[in-house]
Design a protein around this motif. Structure first.
Motif, mmCIF file in Angstrom:
data_model
loop_
_atom_site.group_PDB
_atom_site.id
_atom_site.type_symbol
_atom_site.label_atom_id
_atom_site.label_comp_id
_atom_site.label_asym_id
_atom_site.label_seq_id
_atom_site.Cartn_x
_atom_site.Cartn_y
_atom_site.Cartn_z
ATOM 1 N N LEU A 6 -78.304 -23.951 -54.838
ATOM 2 C CA LEU A 6 -76.910 -23.816 -55.285
ATOM 3 C C LEU A 6 -76.345 -25.166 -55.722
ATOM 4 O O LEU A 6 -75.640 -25.258 -56.726
ATOM 5 C CB LEU A 6 -76.045 -23.224 -54.172
ATOM 6 C CG LEU A 6 -76.233 -21.739 -53.893
ATOM 7 C CD1 LEU A 6 -75.427 -21.325 -52.673
ATOM 8 C CD2 LEU A 6 -75.830 -20.913 -55.094
ATOM 9 N N ARG A 7 -76.673 -26.224 -54.992
ATOM 10 C CA ARG A 7 -76.206 -27.575 -55.352
ATOM 11 C C ARG A 7 -76.811 -27.993 -56.695
ATOM 12 O O ARG A 7 -76.121 -28.556 -57.548
ATOM 13 C CB ARG A 7 -76.581 -28.569 -54.244
ATOM 14 C CG ARG A 7 -76.270 -30.018 -54.563
ATOM 15 C CD ARG A 7 -74.782 -30.312 -54.517
ATOM 16 N NE ARG A 7 -74.587 -31.735 -54.775
ATOM 17 C CZ ARG A 7 -73.753 -32.223 -55.658
ATOM 18 N NH1 ARG A 7 -72.974 -31.421 -56.344
ATOM 19 N NH2 ARG A 7 -73.650 -33.505 -55.862
ATOM 20 N N ASP A 8 -78.103 -27.705 -56.900
ATOM 21 C CA ASP A 8 -78.756 -28.042 -58.167
ATOM 22 C C ASP A 8 -78.119 -27.281 -59.336
ATOM 23 O O ASP A 8 -77.905 -27.843 -60.412
ATOM 24 C CB ASP A 8 -80.251 -27.738 -58.099
ATOM 25 C CG ASP A 8 -81.006 -28.686 -57.178
ATOM 26 O OD1 ASP A 8 -80.437 -29.725 -56.783
ATOM 27 O OD2 ASP A 8 -82.162 -28.375 -56.846
ATOM 28 N N ILE A 9 -77.779 -26.014 -59.119
ATOM 29 C CA ILE A 9 -77.113 -25.220 -60.159
ATOM 30 C C ILE A 9 -75.732 -25.792 -60.446
ATOM 31 O O ILE A 9 -75.311 -25.891 -61.603
ATOM 32 C CB ILE A 9 -77.030 -23.728 -59.761
ATOM 33 C CG1 ILE A 9 -78.437 -23.124 -59.751
ATOM 34 C CG2 ILE A 9 -76.112 -22.962 -60.699
ATOM 35 C CD1 ILE A 9 -78.505 -21.732 -59.150
ATOM 36 N N GLU A 10 -75.023 -26.216 -59.396
ATOM 37 C CA GLU A 10 -73.709 -26.829 -59.578
ATOM 38 C C GLU A 10 -73.822 -28.093 -60.434
ATOM 39 O O GLU A 10 -73.027 -28.296 -61.361
ATOM 40 C CB GLU A 10 -73.104 -27.186 -58.224
ATOM 41 C CG GLU A 10 -71.801 -27.961 -58.341
ATOM 42 C CD GLU A 10 -71.280 -28.490 -57.018
ATOM 43 O OE1 GLU A 10 -70.132 -28.948 -57.017
ATOM 44 O OE2 GLU A 10 -72.010 -28.464 -56.015
ATOM 45 N N ILE A 11 -74.810 -28.925 -60.171
ATOM 46 C CA ILE A 11 -75.003 -30.151 -60.945
ATOM 47 C C ILE A 11 -75.309 -29.808 -62.396
ATOM 48 O O ILE A 11 -74.739 -30.395 -63.320
ATOM 49 C CB ILE A 11 -76.122 -31.014 -60.331
ATOM 50 C CG1 ILE A 11 -75.659 -31.590 -58.991
ATOM 51 C CG2 ILE A 11 -76.531 -32.146 -61.281
ATOM 52 C CD1 ILE A 11 -76.760 -32.229 -58.177
ATOM 53 N N LEU A 12 -76.196 -28.840 -62.609
ATOM 54 C CA LEU A 12 -76.524 -28.426 -63.972
ATOM 55 C C LEU A 12 -75.286 -27.896 -64.695
ATOM 56 O O LEU A 12 -75.063 -28.201 -65.872
ATOM 57 C CB LEU A 12 -77.622 -27.364 -63.965
ATOM 58 C CG LEU A 12 -79.033 -27.871 -63.725
ATOM 59 C CD1 LEU A 12 -80.000 -26.707 -63.544
ATOM 60 C CD2 LEU A 12 -79.492 -28.765 -64.859
ATOM 61 N N ILE A 122 -76.988 -43.886 -59.762
ATOM 62 C CA ILE A 122 -76.644 -42.749 -60.613
ATOM 63 C C ILE A 122 -77.695 -41.686 -60.325
ATOM 64 O O ILE A 122 -78.890 -41.959 -60.415
ATOM 65 C CB ILE A 122 -76.664 -43.111 -62.116
ATOM 66 C CG1 ILE A 122 -75.748 -44.298 -62.417
ATOM 67 C CG2 ILE A 122 -76.318 -41.893 -62.964
ATOM 68 C CD1 ILE A 122 -74.278 -44.019 -62.274
ATOM 69 N N GLU A 123 -77.247 -40.475 -59.983
ATOM 70 C CA GLU A 123 -78.178 -39.412 -59.584
ATOM 71 C C GLU A 123 -78.092 -38.215 -60.514
ATOM 72 O O GLU A 123 -77.008 -37.759 -60.865
ATOM 73 C CB GLU A 123 -77.856 -38.966 -58.154
ATOM 74 C CG GLU A 123 -78.795 -37.926 -57.615
ATOM 75 C CD GLU A 123 -78.182 -36.538 -57.544
ATOM 76 O OE1 GLU A 123 -78.957 -35.570 -57.491
ATOM 77 O OE2 GLU A 123 -76.955 -36.410 -57.524
ATOM 78 N N VAL A 124 -79.258 -37.760 -60.942
ATOM 79 C CA VAL A 124 -79.376 -36.521 -61.705
ATOM 80 C C VAL A 124 -80.555 -35.753 -61.120
ATOM 81 O O VAL A 124 -81.679 -36.251 -61.118
ATOM 82 C CB VAL A 124 -79.629 -36.782 -63.208
ATOM 83 C CG1 VAL A 124 -79.841 -35.477 -63.948
ATOM 84 C CG2 VAL A 124 -78.489 -37.549 -63.820
#
Length: 162
Positions: A6-12, A122-124
């Motif tokens: 869910l966190r990865d989807i939020e970032i995307l 910086i995080e991606v």
């Protein structure tokens, strides 16, 4: 669905909404994701979907989002001197002033820095890029709040050269 997914989807979704893209497709063993601003876009299985607004962040994820810390006060809140040198973001991602949550920032306004001094991360998608000062001088301004999404080339810090 896992909390990490869910966190990865939020970032995307954040990257999609702020990146100026019209479409983003991600497919893996765990998920197939399609984000599009074009109502005529076909779904991942080739079927045209009815027009529906795209939520930038799923409701369950939005509820767990933590408010960012305010930008440092003092010299950081004042005007930017034209003589100062900007340190820009190398890429798009989430800006972090400290190495981990609860830790002190890498640097503070007024602190002397060298070219090799680490200023932030910086995080991606769990890939962290260390941003170094690149010049010697005194840190005069922090231009971004912790945990904000930044664009590549966006000024992060301003340094007064010696």
């Amino acid at each position: 669905m896992s909390e990490q997914l869910l966190r990865d989807i939020e970032i995307l979704a954040d990257l999609f909404m702020s990146g100026g893209w019209t479409e983003l497709r991600v497919e893996s063993d765990a998920i197939s994701l399609l984000l599009s601003k074009d109502k005529a876009t076909l779904s991942l299985d080739g079927v045209q979907q009815p027009a529906a607004p795209i939520a930038a962040v799923p409701p369950a994820v939005a509820a767990s989002k933590v408010a960012p810390e305010p930008v440092a006060t003092g010299a950081s809140a004042g005007p930017i001197d034209a003589a100062w040198t900007a340190v820009n973001a190398p890429n798009l991602g989430t800006f972090y002033r400290s190495p981990k949550p609860g830790s002190p920032p890498f640097v503070e306004v007024g602190q002397r820095v060298e070219a090799h001094t680490e200023l932030c991360l910086i995080e991606v998608m769990k890939l962290f890029t260390s941003v170094k000062a690149g010049i010697a001088g005194t840190l005069r301004h922090v231009a971004v709040a912790d945990a904000d999404l930044v664009e590549g080339g966006q000024p992060l810090f301003y340094i007064a050269c010696d």
